[in-house]
Design a protein around this motif. Structure first.
Motif, PDB file in Angstrom:
ATOM      1  N   GLY A  39      82.691  -7.185   7.069  1.00 16.51           N
ATOM      2  CA  GLY A  39      82.211  -6.509   8.274  1.00 16.51           C
ATOM      3  C   GLY A  39      81.911  -5.046   8.040  1.00 16.51           C
ATOM      4  O   GLY A  39      82.096  -4.510   6.945  1.00 16.51           O
ATOM      5  N   CYS A  40      81.445  -4.395   9.103  1.00 16.45           N
ATOM      6  CA  CYS A  40      81.149  -2.965   9.050  1.00 16.45           C
ATOM      7  C   CYS A  40      82.448  -2.175   9.191  1.00 16.45           C
ATOM      8  O   CYS A  40      83.393  -2.604   9.862  1.00 16.45           O
ATOM      9  N   SER A  41      82.487  -1.000   8.557  1.00 16.31           N
ATOM     10  CA  SER A  41      83.667  -0.137   8.645  1.00 16.31           C
ATOM     11  C   SER A  41      83.864   0.455  10.044  1.00 16.31           C
ATOM     12  O   SER A  41      84.916   1.020  10.326  1.00 16.31           O
ATOM     13  N   GLY A  95      77.937  -8.166  11.364  1.00 18.68           N
ATOM     14  CA  GLY A  95      77.410  -6.839  11.671  1.00 18.68           C
ATOM     15  C   GLY A  95      77.513  -6.586  13.159  1.00 18.68           C
ATOM     16  O   GLY A  95      78.126  -7.374  13.888  1.00 18.68           O
ATOM     17  N   HIS A  96      76.936  -5.511  13.610  1.00 19.99           N
ATOM     18  CA  HIS A  96      77.016  -5.225  15.046  1.00 19.99           C
ATOM     19  C   HIS A  96      75.792  -4.448  15.506  1.00 19.99           C
ATOM     20  O   HIS A  96      75.208  -3.684  14.739  1.00 19.99           O
ATOM     21  N   TYR A  97      75.428  -4.691  16.755  1.00 24.59           N
ATOM     22  CA  TYR A  97      74.338  -3.929  17.357  1.00 24.59           C
ATOM     23  C   TYR A  97      74.781  -2.467  17.458  1.00 24.59           C
ATOM     24  O   TYR A  97      75.971  -2.168  17.588  1.00 24.59           O
ATOM     25  N   CYS A  99      74.555  -0.283  15.072  1.00 25.56           N
ATOM     26  CA  CYS A  99      75.215   0.121  13.811  1.00 25.56           C
ATOM     27  C   CYS A  99      74.652   1.467  13.329  1.00 25.56           C
ATOM     28  O   CYS A  99      73.435   1.612  13.117  1.00 25.56           O
ATOM     29  N   GLY A 100      75.546   2.431  13.162  1.00 30.77           N
ATOM     30  CA  GLY A 100      75.136   3.760  12.699  1.00 30.77           C
ATOM     31  C   GLY A 100      74.557   3.731  11.299  1.00 30.77           C
ATOM     32  O   GLY A 100      73.678   4.529  10.961  1.00 30.77           O
ATOM     33  N   GLY A 101      75.022   2.794  10.468  1.00 36.24           N
ATOM     34  CA  GLY A 101      74.497   2.658   9.116  1.00 36.24           C
ATOM     35  C   GLY A 101      73.041   2.221   9.132  1.00 36.24           C
ATOM     36  O   GLY A 101      72.206   2.744   8.388  1.00 36.24           O
TER      37      GLY A 101
END
Ligand code: CO
Length: 215
Positions: A39-41, A95-97, A99-101
């Motif tokens: 997942g994302c950090s 992931g997620h909507y 996302c700053g990345g």
């Protein structure tokens, strides 16, 4: 305050022991998670919390924008251990909507080393530019790119020698792509699952996508 964290921890550990005196004894002896989470950090997407999983139930790897770099020894070590030693049956790339990345990958500014890390997102954006260019709202376009990137990471994982050899041995192992909504707290399955064929033939570099028999 840091002392709050330590106090909370003491209360939590005491509560667990009250519920089950053998809780830590059992957990310390063995972990047998069924899931590997990639997942994302982002602090707003904690695997255990949003899935309701307890300690011992999910093995976790997180990095900025949940990317699968082919040469990432950290991720590959986690992946190999999860598949070979823990024997997880499901890998979830989440992931997620918002996302700053993903946003940083596409904003045209120089951020530093992270720009190299985020390159696979720009590659996906280039590959899928004809679709993305039809989405005029920036937020909506970036959210679609979040989904496309997750799908690309699932496909990339499926091609790794670790996964390919597990499938060739007939291991039941599925890779799933999920996206999480920061706005509503909900997980969505992107329906891009890759599974090894139960006959043991994973193909020469591609997962047998048609095999849907091992949920
Ligand atoms: Co993120």
């Amino acid at each position: 305050m840091l002392t709050d964290l330590l106090q909370h921890n003491r209360r939590w550990a005491t509560g667990k022991l009250l519920e089950d005196p053998d809780y830590f004894k059992r957990l310390s002896a063995l972990q047998r998670p069924e899931y590997l989470w990639i997942g994302c950090s982002d602090s707003r997407v904690p695997a255990n919390v949003i899935t309701g999983l307890e300690p011992g139930e999910v093995f976790v790897h997180r990095n900025v924008a949940n990317l699968v770099h082919r040469g990432d020894l950290n991720l590959l070590s986690v992946l190999e251990f999860a598949v070979e030693s823990l024997g997880v049956g499901h890998i979830i790339v989440c992931g997620h909507y918002g996302c700053g990345g993903v946003r940083a990958a596409m904003d045209g500014h120089r951020h530093g080393i992270i720009d190299h890390w985020l390159q696979p997102i720009r590659d996906v954006a280039d590959d899928r530019s004809s679709e993305l260019e039809t989405i005029h709202d920036t937020e909506t376009r970036l959210n679609r790119l979040c989904e496309l990137s997750i799908e690309a990471q699932v496909a990339g994982l499926a091609r790794t020698p670790i996964i390919q050899s597990a499938w060739k041995r007939g291991k039941k192992l599925s890779i799933h792509g999920w996206v999480y909504g920061l706005n509503d707290g909900l997980l969505r399955d992107l329906d891009c699952r890759r599974s090894g064929c139960s006959c043991g033939e994973a193909g020469a570099g591609f997962a047998a996508e048609a095999c849907n028999g091992n949920d």
